[in-house]
Design an enzyme around this catalytic site. Structure first.
Site, PDB file in Angstrom:
ATOM      1  N   ARG A   7      39.699 -10.708  32.368  1.00 33.96           N
ATOM      2  CA  ARG A   7      38.593  -9.957  32.934  1.00 33.96           C
ATOM      3  C   ARG A   7      39.000  -9.314  34.248  1.00 33.96           C
ATOM      4  O   ARG A   7      39.905  -9.762  34.934  1.00 33.96           O
ATOM      5  CB  ARG A   7      37.418 -10.902  33.225  1.00 33.96           C
ATOM      6  CG  ARG A   7      36.638 -11.358  32.027  1.00 33.96           C
ATOM      7  CD  ARG A   7      35.835 -10.256  31.384  1.00 33.96           C
ATOM      8  NE  ARG A   7      35.229  -9.358  32.340  1.00 33.96           N
ATOM      9  CZ  ARG A   7      33.981  -9.393  32.775  1.00 33.96           C
ATOM     10  NH1 ARG A   7      33.163 -10.280  32.306  1.00 33.96           N
ATOM     11  NH2 ARG A   7      33.528  -8.529  33.656  1.00 33.96           N
ATOM     12  N   ARG A  63      43.674   5.745  29.098  1.00 31.98           N
ATOM     13  CA  ARG A  63      44.440   6.502  28.119  1.00 31.98           C
ATOM     14  C   ARG A  63      45.517   7.367  28.787  1.00 31.98           C
ATOM     15  O   ARG A  63      46.553   7.665  28.191  1.00 31.98           O
ATOM     16  CB  ARG A  63      43.488   7.389  27.310  1.00 31.98           C
ATOM     17  CG  ARG A  63      44.114   8.173  26.228  1.00 31.98           C
ATOM     18  CD  ARG A  63      44.375   7.468  24.917  1.00 31.98           C
ATOM     19  NE  ARG A  63      43.179   6.876  24.345  1.00 31.98           N
ATOM     20  CZ  ARG A  63      43.112   5.601  23.954  1.00 31.98           C
ATOM     21  NH1 ARG A  63      44.153   4.821  24.062  1.00 31.98           N
ATOM     22  NH2 ARG A  63      42.018   5.115  23.442  1.00 31.98           N
ATOM     23  N   CYS A  75      34.123   2.134  25.674  1.00 30.30           N
ATOM     24  CA  CYS A  75      33.280   2.151  26.870  1.00 30.30           C
ATOM     25  C   CYS A  75      31.853   1.785  26.481  1.00 30.30           C
ATOM     26  O   CYS A  75      31.385   2.111  25.389  1.00 30.30           O
ATOM     27  CB  CYS A  75      33.255   3.538  27.502  1.00 30.30           C
ATOM     28  SG  CYS A  75      34.826   4.062  28.182  1.00 30.30           S
ATOM     29  N   GLU A  78      26.718  -1.376  31.154  1.00 28.59           N
ATOM     30  CA  GLU A  78      26.257  -2.713  31.511  1.00 28.59           C
ATOM     31  C   GLU A  78      24.733  -2.770  31.449  1.00 28.59           C
ATOM     32  O   GLU A  78      24.053  -1.756  31.597  1.00 28.59           O
ATOM     33  CB  GLU A  78      26.687  -3.063  32.943  1.00 28.59           C
ATOM     34  CG  GLU A  78      28.113  -3.472  33.106  1.00 28.59           C
ATOM     35  CD  GLU A  78      28.428  -4.856  32.554  1.00 28.59           C
ATOM     36  OE1 GLU A  78      27.560  -5.745  32.539  1.00 28.59           O
ATOM     37  OE2 GLU A  78      29.572  -5.037  32.125  1.00 28.59           O
ATOM     38  N   ARG A  90      33.769  -2.689  34.908  1.00 32.81           N
ATOM     39  CA  ARG A  90      34.285  -3.978  34.449  1.00 32.81           C
ATOM     40  C   ARG A  90      35.196  -3.749  33.248  1.00 32.81           C
ATOM     41  O   ARG A  90      35.007  -2.824  32.469  1.00 32.81           O
ATOM     42  CB  ARG A  90      33.131  -4.897  34.058  1.00 32.81           C
ATOM     43  CG  ARG A  90      32.269  -5.328  35.219  1.00 32.81           C
ATOM     44  CD  ARG A  90      31.068  -6.134  34.704  1.00 32.81           C
ATOM     45  NE  ARG A  90      30.275  -6.701  35.768  1.00 32.81           N
ATOM     46  CZ  ARG A  90      29.272  -6.087  36.391  1.00 32.81           C
ATOM     47  NH1 ARG A  90      28.965  -4.844  36.084  1.00 32.81           N
ATOM     48  NH2 ARG A  90      28.590  -6.695  37.331  1.00 32.81           N
ATOM     49  N   TYR A 108      39.390  -9.079  40.590  1.00 36.43           N
ATOM     50  CA  TYR A 108      38.152  -8.518  41.122  1.00 36.43           C
ATOM     51  C   TYR A 108      38.476  -7.814  42.427  1.00 36.43           C
ATOM     52  O   TYR A 108      38.962  -8.434  43.373  1.00 36.43           O
ATOM     53  CB  TYR A 108      37.108  -9.626  41.310  1.00 36.43           C
ATOM     54  CG  TYR A 108      36.693 -10.184  39.974  1.00 36.43           C
ATOM     55  CD1 TYR A 108      35.610  -9.647  39.299  1.00 36.43           C
ATOM     56  CD2 TYR A 108      37.435 -11.173  39.342  1.00 36.43           C
ATOM     57  CE1 TYR A 108      35.252 -10.101  38.039  1.00 36.43           C
ATOM     58  CE2 TYR A 108      37.090 -11.635  38.087  1.00 36.43           C
ATOM     59  CZ  TYR A 108      35.998 -11.101  37.442  1.00 36.43           C
ATOM     60  OH  TYR A 108      35.663 -11.545  36.186  1.00 36.43           O
ATOM     61  N   ARG A 116      32.792 -12.870  41.040  1.00 30.33           N
ATOM     62  CA  ARG A 116      33.487 -14.115  40.711  1.00 30.33           C
ATOM     63  C   ARG A 116      34.349 -14.544  41.899  1.00 30.33           C
ATOM     64  O   ARG A 116      35.563 -14.492  41.859  1.00 30.33           O
ATOM     65  CB  ARG A 116      34.375 -13.930  39.483  1.00 30.33           C
ATOM     66  CG  ARG A 116      33.677 -13.794  38.154  1.00 30.33           C
ATOM     67  CD  ARG A 116      32.856 -15.014  37.734  1.00 30.33           C
ATOM     68  NE  ARG A 116      33.606 -16.258  37.699  1.00 30.33           N
ATOM     69  CZ  ARG A 116      34.153 -16.778  36.615  1.00 30.33           C
ATOM     70  NH1 ARG A 116      34.070 -16.165  35.463  1.00 30.33           N
ATOM     71  NH2 ARG A 116      34.781 -17.937  36.695  1.00 30.33           N
TER      72      ARG A 116
END
Length: 122
Positions: A7, A63, A75, A78, A90, A108, A116
């Site tokens: 992540r 890409r 894509c 959220e 993200r 992050y 996080r």
């Protein structure tokens, strides 16, 4: 070898294609560097934007990186949860690896460190 997920998240100051592209590239490159990822081992990448970002597809930024032409990218937007971190990008990279879950480094950047803090490096 197992399929694992890595992540990452970052933020931008404004909803511009230039900022979305630059932030996405920086995030992907940092995840790849820290986890010593070979692009050929990447199964797919899911990229999301918060609802306040719509100037560009972050997948287009990925890409444009060398070697990423054939990696499946998707894509999505959220969920617009009230009070959530604005202007966020993200990523979730699915990769084939011999590393254990605890060996992977999630990344992050920017204001996204608050998502996080337990995984963020100072």
């Amino acid at each position: 070898m197992k399929v694992r997920g890595v992540r990452g998240a970052t933020t931008v100051e404004a909803d511009t294609s230039e900022q979305i592209f630059a932030a996405t590239k920086e995030l992907i490159e940092e995840v790849v560097r820290l986890n010593e990822i070979e692009v050929d081992d990447v199964a797919s990448v899911l990229l999301t934007l918060t609802p306040d970002l719509s100037a560009a597809f972050p997948a287009k930024a990925v890409r444009s990186l060398p070697g990423w032409k054939w990696v499946p990218l998707m894509c999505a937007q959220e969920i617009g949860v009230p009070g959530s971190l604005p202007r966020s990008i993200r990523i979730l990279i699915h990769l084939n690896t011999t590393k254990g879950q605890d060996e992977l480094e999630h990344v992050y950047l920017g204001e996204a460190v608050q998502l996080r803090p337990d995984l963020s490096k100072d």
